[in-house]
Structure formats: C-alpha cells, structure tokens
Design a protein around this motif. Structure first.
Motif, PDB file in Angstrom:
ATOM      1  N   ALA A   6       0.731  -1.372   0.149  1.00 22.57           N
ATOM      2  CA  ALA A   6      -0.253   0.030  -0.116  1.00 22.57           C
ATOM      3  C   ALA A   6       1.274   1.350   0.074  1.00 22.57           C
ATOM      4  O   ALA A   6       2.296   0.890   0.625  1.00 22.57           O
ATOM      5  CB  ALA A   6      -1.223  -0.109   1.251  1.00 22.57           C
ATOM      6  N   ALA A   7       0.015   2.384  -0.168  1.00 22.11           N
ATOM      7  CA  ALA A   7       1.746   3.649  -0.701  1.00 22.11           C
ATOM      8  C   ALA A   7       0.600   5.281   0.565  1.00 22.11           C
ATOM      9  O   ALA A   7      -0.463   5.033   0.138  1.00 22.11           O
ATOM     10  CB  ALA A   7       1.487   3.875  -1.500  1.00 22.11           C
ATOM     11  N   VAL A   8       1.419   5.378   1.325  1.00 23.68           N
ATOM     12  CA  VAL A   8       0.049   6.703   1.630  1.00 23.68           C
ATOM     13  C   VAL A   8       1.086   7.654   1.676  1.00 23.68           C
ATOM     14  O   VAL A   8       2.412   7.807   1.246  1.00 23.68           O
ATOM     15  CB  VAL A   8       0.475   6.840   3.770  1.00 23.68           C
ATOM     16  N   HIS A   9       0.647   8.712   0.527  1.00 25.71           N
ATOM     17  CA  HIS A   9       1.111   9.649  -0.196  1.00 25.71           C
ATOM     18  C   HIS A   9       0.670  11.293   0.642  1.00 25.71           C
ATOM     19  O   HIS A   9      -0.342  11.464   0.817  1.00 25.71           O
ATOM     20  CB  HIS A   9       0.978  10.231  -1.766  1.00 25.71           C
ATOM     21  N   TRP A  10       1.435  11.488   1.176  1.00 25.93           N
ATOM     22  CA  TRP A  10       1.377  13.236   2.073  1.00 25.93           C
ATOM     23  C   TRP A  10       1.932  13.947   1.159  1.00 25.93           C
ATOM     24  O   TRP A  10       2.989  14.122   0.906  1.00 25.93           O
ATOM     25  CB  TRP A  10       2.321  12.951   3.353  1.00 25.93           C
ATOM     26  N   HIS A  11       1.120  14.972   0.865  1.00 27.62           N
ATOM     27  CA  HIS A  11       0.599  16.379  -0.279  1.00 27.62           C
ATOM     28  C   HIS A  11       0.557  17.705   0.457  1.00 27.62           C
ATOM     29  O   HIS A  11      -0.254  17.145   1.583  1.00 27.62           O
ATOM     30  CB  HIS A  11       0.259  16.065  -1.356  1.00 27.62           C
ATOM     31  N   TYR A  44     -16.365  -7.439  29.706  1.00 27.36           N
ATOM     32  CA  TYR A  44     -16.564  -6.829  28.392  1.00 27.36           C
ATOM     33  C   TYR A  44     -15.523  -6.147  28.320  1.00 27.36           C
ATOM     34  O   TYR A  44     -15.433  -4.758  28.130  1.00 27.36           O
ATOM     35  CB  TYR A  44     -17.593  -7.982  28.048  1.00 27.36           C
ATOM     36  N   SER A  45     -16.504  -4.834  28.975  1.00 20.81           N
ATOM     37  CA  SER A  45     -16.327  -3.549  28.569  1.00 20.81           C
ATOM     38  C   SER A  45     -15.908  -3.530  29.284  1.00 20.81           C
ATOM     39  O   SER A  45     -14.923  -1.882  28.235  1.00 20.81           O
ATOM     40  CB  SER A  45     -18.225  -2.413  29.621  1.00 20.81           C
ATOM     41  N   SER A  46     -15.278  -3.320  30.690  1.00 22.24           N
ATOM     42  CA  SER A  46     -13.841  -2.348  30.401  1.00 22.24           C
ATOM     43  C   SER A  46     -12.476  -2.745  29.312  1.00 22.24           C
ATOM     44  O   SER A  46     -11.737  -1.932  29.248  1.00 22.24           O
ATOM     45  CB  SER A  46     -13.094  -3.158  32.298  1.00 22.24           C
ATOM     46  N   GLU A  47     -12.424  -4.419  28.798  1.00 24.21           N
ATOM     47  CA  GLU A  47     -10.855  -4.509  28.183  1.00 24.21           C
ATOM     48  C   GLU A  47     -11.870  -3.786  27.101  1.00 24.21           C
ATOM     49  O   GLU A  47     -10.860  -3.308  26.521  1.00 24.21           O
ATOM     50  CB  GLU A  47     -10.946  -5.803  28.348  1.00 24.21           C
ATOM     51  N   ARG A  48     -12.711  -4.075  26.615  1.00 22.09           N
ATOM     52  CA  ARG A  48     -13.167  -3.547  24.988  1.00 22.09           C
ATOM     53  C   ARG A  48     -12.705  -2.475  24.762  1.00 22.09           C
ATOM     54  O   ARG A  48     -12.626  -1.136  23.817  1.00 22.09           O
ATOM     55  CB  ARG A  48     -14.552  -4.326  24.628  1.00 22.09           C
ATOM     56  N   SER A  49     -13.429  -1.051  26.061  1.00 19.63           N
ATOM     57  CA  SER A  49     -13.591  -0.033  25.880  1.00 19.63           C
ATOM     58  C   SER A  49     -12.452   0.709  26.132  1.00 19.63           C
ATOM     59  O   SER A  49     -12.497   1.932  25.249  1.00 19.63           O
ATOM     60  CB  SER A  49     -14.737   0.394  27.236  1.00 19.63           C
ATOM     61  N   ALA A  50     -10.897  -0.079  26.787  1.00 19.34           N
ATOM     62  CA  ALA A  50      -9.942   0.458  26.752  1.00 19.34           C
ATOM     63  C   ALA A  50      -9.434   0.664  25.038  1.00 19.34           C
ATOM     64  O   ALA A  50      -9.136   1.242  24.752  1.00 19.34           O
ATOM     65  CB  ALA A  50      -9.108   0.232  28.035  1.00 19.34           C
ATOM     66  N   VAL A  51      -9.673  -0.574  24.885  1.00 17.22           N
ATOM     67  CA  VAL A  51      -8.931  -0.760  23.661  1.00 17.22           C
ATOM     68  C   VAL A  51      -9.889  -0.040  22.401  1.00 17.22           C
ATOM     69  O   VAL A  51      -9.013   1.121  21.568  1.00 17.22           O
ATOM     70  CB  VAL A  51      -9.462  -2.510  22.592  1.00 17.22           C
ATOM     71  N   GLY A  52     -11.240   0.187  21.882  1.00 20.58           N
ATOM     72  CA  GLY A  52     -11.819   1.049  21.533  1.00 20.58           C
ATOM     73  C   GLY A  52     -11.353   2.812  21.980  1.00 20.58           C
ATOM     74  O   GLY A  52     -10.923   3.557  21.297  1.00 20.58           O
ATOM     75  N   ASP A  53     -10.936   2.542  22.897  1.00 18.44           N
ATOM     76  CA  ASP A  53      -9.875   4.637  23.376  1.00 18.44           C
ATOM     77  C   ASP A  53      -8.929   4.316  22.220  1.00 18.44           C
ATOM     78  O   ASP A  53      -8.620   5.312  21.670  1.00 18.44           O
ATOM     79  CB  ASP A  53      -9.694   4.793  24.832  1.00 18.44           C
ATOM     80  N   GLU A  54      -8.161   3.441  22.884  1.00 21.82           N
ATOM     81  CA  GLU A  54      -6.599   3.037  21.942  1.00 21.82           C
ATOM     82  C   GLU A  54      -7.181   4.203  20.853  1.00 21.82           C
ATOM     83  O   GLU A  54      -6.120   4.397  19.544  1.00 21.82           O
ATOM     84  CB  GLU A  54      -6.284   1.999  22.641  1.00 21.82           C
ATOM     85  N   VAL A  55      -8.176   2.422  19.904  1.00 21.70           N
ATOM     86  CA  VAL A  55      -7.640   3.016  18.674  1.00 21.70           C
ATOM     87  C   VAL A  55      -8.527   4.332  18.160  1.00 21.70           C
ATOM     88  O   VAL A  55      -7.793   4.959  16.809  1.00 21.70           O
ATOM     89  CB  VAL A  55      -9.114   2.124  18.022  1.00 21.70           C
ATOM     90  N   LEU A  56      -9.057   5.007  18.839  1.00 22.83           N
ATOM     91  CA  LEU A  56      -9.891   6.362  18.876  1.00 22.83           C
ATOM     92  C   LEU A  56      -8.622   7.411  17.994  1.00 22.83           C
ATOM     93  O   LEU A  56      -8.162   7.724  17.799  1.00 22.83           O
ATOM     94  CB  LEU A  56     -11.062   6.632  19.240  1.00 22.83           C
ATOM     95  N   LYS A  57      -7.750   7.027  19.701  1.00 26.68           N
ATOM     96  CA  LYS A  57      -7.178   7.609  19.645  1.00 26.68           C
ATOM     97  C   LYS A  57      -5.936   7.249  18.236  1.00 26.68           C
ATOM     98  O   LYS A  57      -5.470   8.986  17.357  1.00 26.68           O
ATOM     99  CB  LYS A  57      -6.463   7.887  20.386  1.00 26.68           C
ATOM    100  N   ARG A 115      -4.711  10.686  14.964  1.00 26.08           N
ATOM    101  CA  ARG A 115      -3.886  10.647  15.102  1.00 26.08           C
ATOM    102  C   ARG A 115      -2.870  10.783  13.717  1.00 26.08           C
ATOM    103  O   ARG A 115      -2.829  11.550  12.964  1.00 26.08           O
ATOM    104  CB  ARG A 115      -2.293  10.167  15.941  1.00 26.08           C
ATOM    105  N   LEU A 116      -3.444   9.754  13.422  1.00 21.78           N
ATOM    106  CA  LEU A 116      -2.876   9.287  11.967  1.00 21.78           C
ATOM    107  C   LEU A 116      -4.030  10.190  11.121  1.00 21.78           C
ATOM    108  O   LEU A 116      -3.103  10.486   9.850  1.00 21.78           O
ATOM    109  CB  LEU A 116      -3.494   7.373  11.248  1.00 21.78           C
ATOM    110  N   THR A 117      -4.808   9.924  10.734  1.00 14.99           N
ATOM    111  CA  THR A 117      -5.253  11.696  10.334  1.00 14.99           C
ATOM    112  C   THR A 117      -5.523  13.324  10.265  1.00 14.99           C
ATOM    113  O   THR A 117      -4.736  13.985   9.785  1.00 14.99           O
ATOM    114  CB  THR A 117      -7.013  11.120  11.056  1.00 14.99           C
ATOM    115  N   ALA A 118      -4.952  13.448  11.593  1.00 13.28           N
ATOM    116  CA  ALA A 118      -4.025  14.482  12.182  1.00 13.28           C
ATOM    117  C   ALA A 118      -2.694  14.769  11.370  1.00 13.28           C
ATOM    118  O   ALA A 118      -2.116  15.394  10.629  1.00 13.28           O
ATOM    119  CB  ALA A 118      -4.074  14.934  13.427  1.00 13.28           C
ATOM    120  N   VAL A 119      -1.955  13.962  11.077  1.00 16.07           N
ATOM    121  CA  VAL A 119      -0.274  13.657  10.785  1.00 16.07           C
ATOM    122  C   VAL A 119      -0.654  14.368   9.152  1.00 16.07           C
ATOM    123  O   VAL A 119      -0.328  14.466   8.971  1.00 16.07           O
ATOM    124  CB  VAL A 119      -0.293  12.123  11.115  1.00 16.07           C
TER     125      VAL A 119
END
Ligand SMILES: Cc1cc2nc3c(=O)[nH]c(=O)nc-3n(C[C@H](O)[C@H](O)[C@H](O)COP(=O)(O)OP(=O)(O)OC[C@H]3O[C@@H](n4cnc5c(N)ncnc54)[C@H](O)[C@@H]3O)c2cc1C
Length: 488
Positions: free
Chosen positions: A202-207, A330-343, A347-351
């Motif tokens: 795949a390729a990510v082109h920053w312009h 379930y909630s404590s484990e997956r909500s923590a993962v959800g927070d990380e994925v969201l962040k 970040r990737l989008t912002a960069v």
C-alpha cells in the motif's frame, strides 16, 4: 431450556458473535432489517490478530478467508516525490504476518457460510423496533417487514451489533460522545495501471493539499482514499472518476491512470464512542459502540474483536460455568481498546492532513528519521496488525511471572498446536511442562481446561491462557492457578 441470545444486526460483528456463540453450543437468533448482506467493499482488510481469532472457529479456521483474500505485506510512506519510509509486516510474530485484503462483502459472505454450517439462519427483513431491559432479561419487539407483524420476544441477553446508527444504543440512551471532522473524504474502488509499487504494497502519499492513500485490493484493483476541504454538507456528493484522477495526478505518483470504477463514494469522519459496552442484560459491540476514521483500517477488526471477547464470556456464563461478574470485564477491556483505536486513528488522520507547511516539513523529516529505526517500524507494524492489543489493566488479570507473557498480554499461537479457544467449548489452556500437577489441574477443571497442554515459557512455571488467547495468570505454584479458576 436456555433462551436464544438475541443478536441485532448481521454485519461482520453480529455474524462473528453469532458464529462464536453457536460453535460453543449457545442458542442464538440473529435478526437484520436489511434484505441482504452488503454488496460494498467497505472495510477492506483483515489484520493478523483478527485472522488468529478467526482461526479458532469453523471447520477450516482462517483458511477460507486467507484463500479468498490478497496479502498486503508493506505500507510505503511518500511525501511529494520523496520516499519517507516503509513499514513491512513480514516480521510480525503471527501465522498471518500481513494485512489480508478482502472486501467486507466477502468477509460477510464467509461468516454467513460459517454460521450456516453451525445451523443458524439469519432472519432478514426483521428489525429490532424497541426493547426494555429488565433485571433478569430483555423484552424485545421485532418488526417483520414481510407482513408488518410485530413479535414480542423475551430474551435473557441482547447484543446490539446494529451499526453506527444503533437502535439498541439509542434505546439505552447511551451517550455517543465525540466529534465529526470538518473535512470531506473521497473513497474510490477502481482499476489503475502505472502503480509504481508491487501490488502487495500500500502507499500513503502526504501532499501539501492533503493525503492520498492507495491500498491494493487484488492485482490491478485498488482502494483510493483522499481528503478534501469541507463542503459543509452532511452527506457530501459521491466522488467522480475525473475527481479521483485529478487527486491522483496532483498528490500521487506520476503516470497512474484510473479506470473502470467499481465503487465511488464520499464520507465524513466521525470519532465517537460509548462510555460503557454493557447495560445489564444488553451489550453493544462494533460500530454500535465506536466509530472512527478509516485511517489504519481498524474499525471492522476492532468490532469483530469485541465479538470474540464477549462470546466466550457469555458462553461460560450461560453454561453456568462462571458467574455473571465475568461479563463486566467485557466493557472494561474493550472500551480501553476502543479508546486507544480512536486516539490512534485520530492521530494518523491528523498527521496525514496537516495544513501548515512548517508542520508538514517537520512531519516529513521526523517520519523519515523514525521510520529509519527498526524498532519503530516493528512497533508500527505490530500496532497496525493489532497483535500488540492486550488487556494490561483487565480485572481478569491474575499474578504474573517473568519469562513469558504478562497477564492480559497476547500469547502467540503455537505452530503444531490447536489455537487456544478452538473447539466446541470455551476452554482455558495451560502452557507448561506436562507434570503430575498439570494433570491434576486438568482433572479438577475438566470442563474449563483444554486437555492439550502447550509448551511452557519457563521451567517449573504454569501459564494459564484465556479462550481468546490472552494470558490470564502465571505461577510456579499450581494452587495459584487452581485458585484463579475457582474464582471464575
Ligand atoms: C464507505 C465506508 C468505508 C469503510 N472503510 C473501512 C475500512 O477501510 N476499514 C475499516 O475497518 N472499516 C471501514 N468501514 C467501517 C466498517 O464498514 C464498519 O466498521 C463495519 O461494517 C462495522 O460492522 P458492524 O457489524 O458493527 O456494523 P454494520 O456493518 O453497520 O452492520 C450493522 C447491521 O445491523 C443492521 N441493523 C441496523 N439497525 C438494525 C435494527 N434496528 N434491527 C435489525 N438490524 C439492524 C444493518 O442492516 C446492518 O446489517 C467503512 C465504512 C464505510 C461506510
């Protein structure tokens, strides 16, 4: 008799959950208001960790997905005509060291086939209209589109896998906190010639203008995503082939020609998540619980992993092997993962979409330096393929030991052994030398432990691994392992 678990929504998350519950012998009803599964490619990639988890089910494990998909082995980062770096996935410690490109429509088809082999038929054109959660169950009203009939169902458990506009989430009044980004995005599944990288990359082109991302789908066919200034419209107009070609000409490599579009769309990015995934007898999973930028391609994978996490716990509770408290994890484990994925997706989008020329120059230099470091490249690959996901703060974590995975850490599948959690019951596994002590544990916890003892990590120590392949606890004293299992 056990009442069926009611799964609202037969997208990839509801299907994954239903497949897992059904193979554990739990009766399940899956309803979906749509007449047929999606015909769109939407989420394009199954990452290593999802494939490892899929490998625990079905007759042939993950093989049907791997056969149907196309392996993407690296991502290139390019700024203008300068190569910033490459992240390869070949060194990821997994039986699946790649991103498997597979249109969502195909992923859903394969999951439907898996579910049908478990004897469960999806009830289509059946909408969950409303519901009431009680202390010991859920009363649900289902609306049948065929004849307009309303059916009242009493279920012990309801799982809302009904997507971003979830009726279950609305019915629970669960706040979906977050934001909508102020940009339009173009999505195109097209044919192209002139792609300068191997078709497995795949390729990510920053312009200066924004980002252009190109994923291979199969030889000659690609997914192109790019951001545009906001039109202000809630639902931007679908992209045109000319618009996509213009974006490629401006931001992408020279000589790339797009033709024969398969799917042209536009969307806006939302980053939103609920605070809790469990509301008594009702749960949320997948897009119903979290939505984020497609950067990194984590949305569907995160949702499917919600389902894998919930299924074994719910099955053990319904079978009466474990207490209901197990479900809180379930909630404590997956909500923590959800927070990380969201962040991370944010970040990737912002960069990728930095507008300030100085910030862009800093990004390009820092990117080149960082992606020049082997450890950084490995860390990025592990995050992208989701093998670094774990539950370090889980309430289910017991004691730990040096020399092997920490409690909550992923246990790499062992070649030649059945994947932990495969088979017709959710079972923990021992990783140890087979001794009188391990034989004694297997006898005492017959229904809860897999009879196959896997190779240990350290002499004289036992690791207990959960049915989803994460370490539960480790100890030298078998009584500690027994104590952990008893507390469940
Ligand atoms: C244009 C686009 C591109 C995307 N690209 C990517 C990508 O590259 N990578 C990625 O990871 N993700 C991507 N996604 C997101 C990905 O498609 C979702 O994360 C994924 O579909 C979530 O699965 P789900 O099962 O939770 O929800 P859905 O796939 O939305 O499934 C929900 C199901 O519930 C049904 N339903 C809804 N309400 C009810 C009701 N009241 N009663 C009964 N049934 C109901 C719906 O008919 C649907 O079948 C993309 C999405 C879009 C729209």
């Amino acid at each position: 008799m056990t009442k069926p678990v009611l799964v609202a929504g037969a997208g990839p998350v509801g299907l994954t959950l239903a497949c897992e519950l059904a193979r554990y012998g739990i009766p399940v009803r899956v309803v979906d208001k749509a007449a047929a599964r999606t015909d769109k490619s939407k989420a394009l990639v199954l990452w290593s960790r999802t494939l490892e988890l899929l490998d625990r089910g079905g007759e042939a494990g993950a093989a049907p997905f791997v056969v149907a998909g196309f392996k993407a082995e690296a991502v290139n980062f390019v700024a203008g005509n300068r190569m910033i770096g490459q992240v390869g996935m070949g060194d990821v410690r997994s039986p699946y060291p790649y991103g498997l490109m597979l249109p969502q429509s195909e992923t859903e088809r394969l999951l439907e086939e898996r579910l049908s082999r478990e004897g469960v038929a999806i009830e289509r054109r059946v909408e969950l209209a409303s519901f009431t959660v009680r202390r010991d169950g859920v009363e649900v009203v289902l609306r049948h589109a065929v004849d307009g009939r309303e059916e009242v169902v009493s279920a012990d458990w309801l799982i809302g896998c009904d997507g971003a506009h979830s009726t279950v989430r609305h019915g629970l009044n669960a706040p979906f906190a977050g934001e909508t980004l102020d940009a339009d995005w173009v999505l195109a599944d097209i044919h192209m010639h002139g792609y300068p990288f191997p078709d497995s990359e795949a390729a990510v082109h920053w312009h200066h203008d924004g980002v252009l991302i190109i994923f291979p789908i199969s030889p000659g066919r690609y997914r192109v995503i790019a951001d545009l200034p906001s039109s202000g419209a809630e639902h931007p107009h679908a992209a045109t082939l000319d618009q996509v070609q213009a974006l490629i000409d401006r931001r992408g490599p020279p000589g790339l020609v797009a033709y024969d579009p398969i799917w042209l769309a536009s969307f806006r990015i939302n980053g939103r998540k609920v605070g809790s995934y469990r509301w008594g007898r009702a749960f949320l999973a997948g897009d119903a619980a979290h939505i984020h930028s497609p950067a990194g391609g984590q949305g569907m994978n995160t949702g499917m992993q919600d389902a894998f996490n919930l299924a074994w716990k719910l099955a053990l509770v319904i079978r009466g092997t474990c207490g209901e408290r197990l479900l809180d994890s379930y909630s404590s484990e997956r909500s923590a993962v959800g927070d990380e994925v969201l962040k991370a997706a944010g970040r990737l989008t912002a960069v990728g979409t930095l507008r300030n020329p100085i910030a862009q120059a800093v990004r390009n230099i820092a990117g080149q330096v960082l992606l020049g470091l082997t450890d950084v490249r490995h860390a990025v690959a592990d995050t992208m393929t989701e093998v670094s996901i774990g539950y370090p703060d889980s309430p289910l974590n017991g004691s730990g030991l040096r020399g092997g995975p920490a409690p909550g850490g992923r246990v790499v599948p062992v070649a030649g052994c059945a994947p932990v959690g495969s088979g017709s019951a959710p079972r923990f596994a021992l990783f140890a030398e087979p001794t009188v002590a391990t034989a004694d544990l297997l006898r005492r916890f017959d229904g809860l432990l897999d009879p196959e003892v896997r190779p240990g990590f350290r002499d004289g120590a036992i690791w207990l691994v959960r049915p989803d392949g994460y370490a539960a606890c480790a100890a030298e004293d078998p009584a500690t392992i027994a104590g952990y299992l008893e507390r469940l």
